[in-house]
Design a protein around this motif. Structure first.
Motif, PDB file in Angstrom:
ATOM      1  N   GLU A  87       0.857  -1.168  -0.132  1.00 43.66           N
ATOM      2  CA  GLU A  87       0.011   0.089   0.084  1.00 43.66           C
ATOM      3  C   GLU A  87       0.925   1.235  -0.026  1.00 43.66           C
ATOM      4  O   GLU A  87       1.804   1.521   0.869  1.00 43.66           O
ATOM      5  CB  GLU A  87      -0.925   0.089   1.235  1.00 43.66           C
ATOM      6  CG  GLU A  87      -1.992   1.262   1.228  1.00 43.66           C
ATOM      7  CD  GLU A  87      -2.950   1.163   2.331  1.00 43.66           C
ATOM      8  OE1 GLU A  87      -3.955   0.734   2.110  1.00 43.66           O
ATOM      9  OE2 GLU A  87      -2.370   1.703   3.364  1.00 43.66           O
ATOM     10  N   ILE A  88       0.632   2.142  -0.962  1.00 38.51           N
ATOM     11  CA  ILE A  88       1.341   3.377  -0.977  1.00 38.51           C
ATOM     12  C   ILE A  88       0.485   4.555  -0.720  1.00 38.51           C
ATOM     13  O   ILE A  88      -0.736   4.392  -1.655  1.00 38.51           O
ATOM     14  CB  ILE A  88       2.253   3.453  -2.381  1.00 38.51           C
ATOM     15  CG1 ILE A  88       3.161   2.492  -2.222  1.00 38.51           C
ATOM     16  CG2 ILE A  88       2.865   4.909  -2.486  1.00 38.51           C
ATOM     17  CD1 ILE A  88       3.871   2.367  -3.659  1.00 38.51           C
ATOM     18  N   CYS A  89       0.536   5.368  -0.084  1.00 36.86           N
ATOM     19  CA  CYS A  89      -0.451   6.594   0.114  1.00 36.86           C
ATOM     20  C   CYS A  89       0.407   7.722  -0.502  1.00 36.86           C
ATOM     21  O   CYS A  89       1.437   8.052  -0.525  1.00 36.86           O
ATOM     22  CB  CYS A  89      -0.666   6.956   1.726  1.00 36.86           C
ATOM     23  SG  CYS A  89      -1.408   5.695   2.280  1.00 36.86           S
ATOM     24  N   TYR A  90      -0.725   8.777  -1.221  1.00 40.50           N
ATOM     25  CA  TYR A  90      -0.091   9.888  -1.845  1.00 40.50           C
ATOM     26  C   TYR A  90      -0.702  11.041  -1.493  1.00 40.50           C
ATOM     27  O   TYR A  90      -1.943  10.824  -1.099  1.00 40.50           O
ATOM     28  CB  TYR A  90      -0.324   9.769  -3.517  1.00 40.50           C
ATOM     29  CG  TYR A  90       0.404   8.708  -4.201  1.00 40.50           C
ATOM     30  CD1 TYR A  90       1.526   9.193  -4.854  1.00 40.50           C
ATOM     31  CD2 TYR A  90      -0.095   7.476  -4.304  1.00 40.50           C
ATOM     32  CE1 TYR A  90       2.326   8.459  -5.578  1.00 40.50           C
ATOM     33  CE2 TYR A  90       1.031   6.485  -5.041  1.00 40.50           C
ATOM     34  CZ  TYR A  90       2.309   6.990  -5.848  1.00 40.50           C
ATOM     35  OH  TYR A  90       2.704   6.060  -6.386  1.00 40.50           O
ATOM     36  N   GLU A 118       4.211  10.771  -3.226  1.00 43.19           N
ATOM     37  CA  GLU A 118       4.377   9.755  -2.504  1.00 43.19           C
ATOM     38  C   GLU A 118       4.661  10.167  -0.866  1.00 43.19           C
ATOM     39  O   GLU A 118       5.482  10.838  -0.911  1.00 43.19           O
ATOM     40  CB  GLU A 118       5.180   8.536  -2.774  1.00 43.19           C
ATOM     41  CG  GLU A 118       5.212   7.466  -2.024  1.00 43.19           C
ATOM     42  CD  GLU A 118       6.150   6.434  -2.618  1.00 43.19           C
ATOM     43  OE1 GLU A 118       6.893   5.375  -1.475  1.00 43.19           O
ATOM     44  OE2 GLU A 118       6.552   6.322  -3.647  1.00 43.19           O
ATOM     45  N   MET A 119       3.710   9.711   0.069  1.00 42.15           N
ATOM     46  CA  MET A 119       4.127   9.977   1.460  1.00 42.15           C
ATOM     47  C   MET A 119       4.995   9.000   1.935  1.00 42.15           C
ATOM     48  O   MET A 119       4.782   7.790   2.132  1.00 42.15           O
ATOM     49  CB  MET A 119       2.558  10.126   2.321  1.00 42.15           C
ATOM     50  CG  MET A 119       1.708  11.094   1.586  1.00 42.15           C
ATOM     51  SD  MET A 119       0.051  11.098   2.317  1.00 42.15           S
ATOM     52  CE  MET A 119       0.575  12.156   3.707  1.00 42.15           C
ATOM     53  N   ILE A 120       6.238   9.537   2.278  1.00 42.06           N
ATOM     54  CA  ILE A 120       7.208   8.509   3.011  1.00 42.06           C
ATOM     55  C   ILE A 120       7.253   8.898   4.357  1.00 42.06           C
ATOM     56  O   ILE A 120       7.212  10.143   4.891  1.00 42.06           O
ATOM     57  CB  ILE A 120       8.520   8.825   2.250  1.00 42.06           C
ATOM     58  CG1 ILE A 120       8.233   8.852   0.825  1.00 42.06           C
ATOM     59  CG2 ILE A 120       9.427   7.835   3.029  1.00 42.06           C
ATOM     60  CD1 ILE A 120       9.397   8.925  -0.179  1.00 42.06           C
ATOM     61  N   ASP A 121       6.951   7.908   5.397  1.00 48.10           N
ATOM     62  CA  ASP A 121       7.413   7.928   6.767  1.00 48.10           C
ATOM     63  C   ASP A 121       8.646   8.548   7.220  1.00 48.10           C
ATOM     64  O   ASP A 121       9.731   8.162   6.641  1.00 48.10           O
ATOM     65  CB  ASP A 121       6.818   6.655   7.577  1.00 48.10           C
ATOM     66  CG  ASP A 121       5.276   6.465   7.311  1.00 48.10           C
ATOM     67  OD1 ASP A 121       4.525   7.276   6.938  1.00 48.10           O
ATOM     68  OD2 ASP A 121       5.184   5.241   7.220  1.00 48.10           O
TER      69      ASP A 121
END
Length: 175
Positions: free
Chosen positions: A146-149, A172-175
């Motif tokens: 799962e990748i959140c944008y 892309e939201m990177i933690d």
């Protein structure tokens, strides 16, 4: 071969001759553009794009020498244009699950039907209805997980100020 261009033309049931007449160019020149043996000028790209209803930038999205490409080629950013039917007219730097050229003319649901693509379609519809920019977090189930944008969407306007589509920039939201 610009298969996406040929598919756009055929979907609208137009011949190369008809497109070239409407775009005010020679048919042989259009044939060379469609086959990929020649690149159009920006003016010719705009004329063809107007006839077939897509972004003229689609012709130039694979140019490796453009500063845009150099700056963003390895960034986790996807930039796209869609028409009012939510079909891609231009797509830059998609996730590896998707091909740029194969995505042109298709909706998100035609590419992959999942919760993320449905949310993206709803976001685009809302932009058209409200005529305003919208920012939203959308997560997609992809082959890498799962990748959140963080998706920024806004109306794409013509010179008369009329909405002709939607432009999105998704990071892309990177933690």
């Amino acid at each position: 071969m610009r298969k996406w261009l040929m598919e756009k033309r055929k979907k609208q049931q137009l011949t190369q001759e008809e497109v070239s007449i409407k775009a005010h160019i020679n048919r042989a020149y259009y044939s060379q553009i469609e086959s990929g043996t020649r690149n159009p000028s920006m003016e010719v790209a705009k004329n063809i794009a107007t006839v077939l209803n897509f972004s003229p930038f689609a012709f130039f999205m694979n140019e490796n020498t453009e500063p845009f490409h150099v700056a963003l080629k390895n960034a986790p950013i996807v930039i796209a244009h869609c028409d009012l039917d939510l079909r891609y007219t231009w797509l830059y730097n998609p996730h590896a699950d998707f091909e740029q050229d194969a995505s042109i003319g298709k909706t998100d649901l035609e590419l992959d039907d999942n919760e993320g693509t449905r949310a993206l379609m709803e976001l685009k519809k809302e932009v058209i209805e409200t005529k305003r920019q919208i920012h939203r977090k959308i997560c997609f189930p992809l082959s890498t997980g799962e990748i959140c944008y963080s998706v920024f969407a806004e109306p794409l306007l013509n010179q008369q100020g009329q909405i002709t589509g939607i432009v999105t920039a998704s990071m892309e939201m990177i933690d």
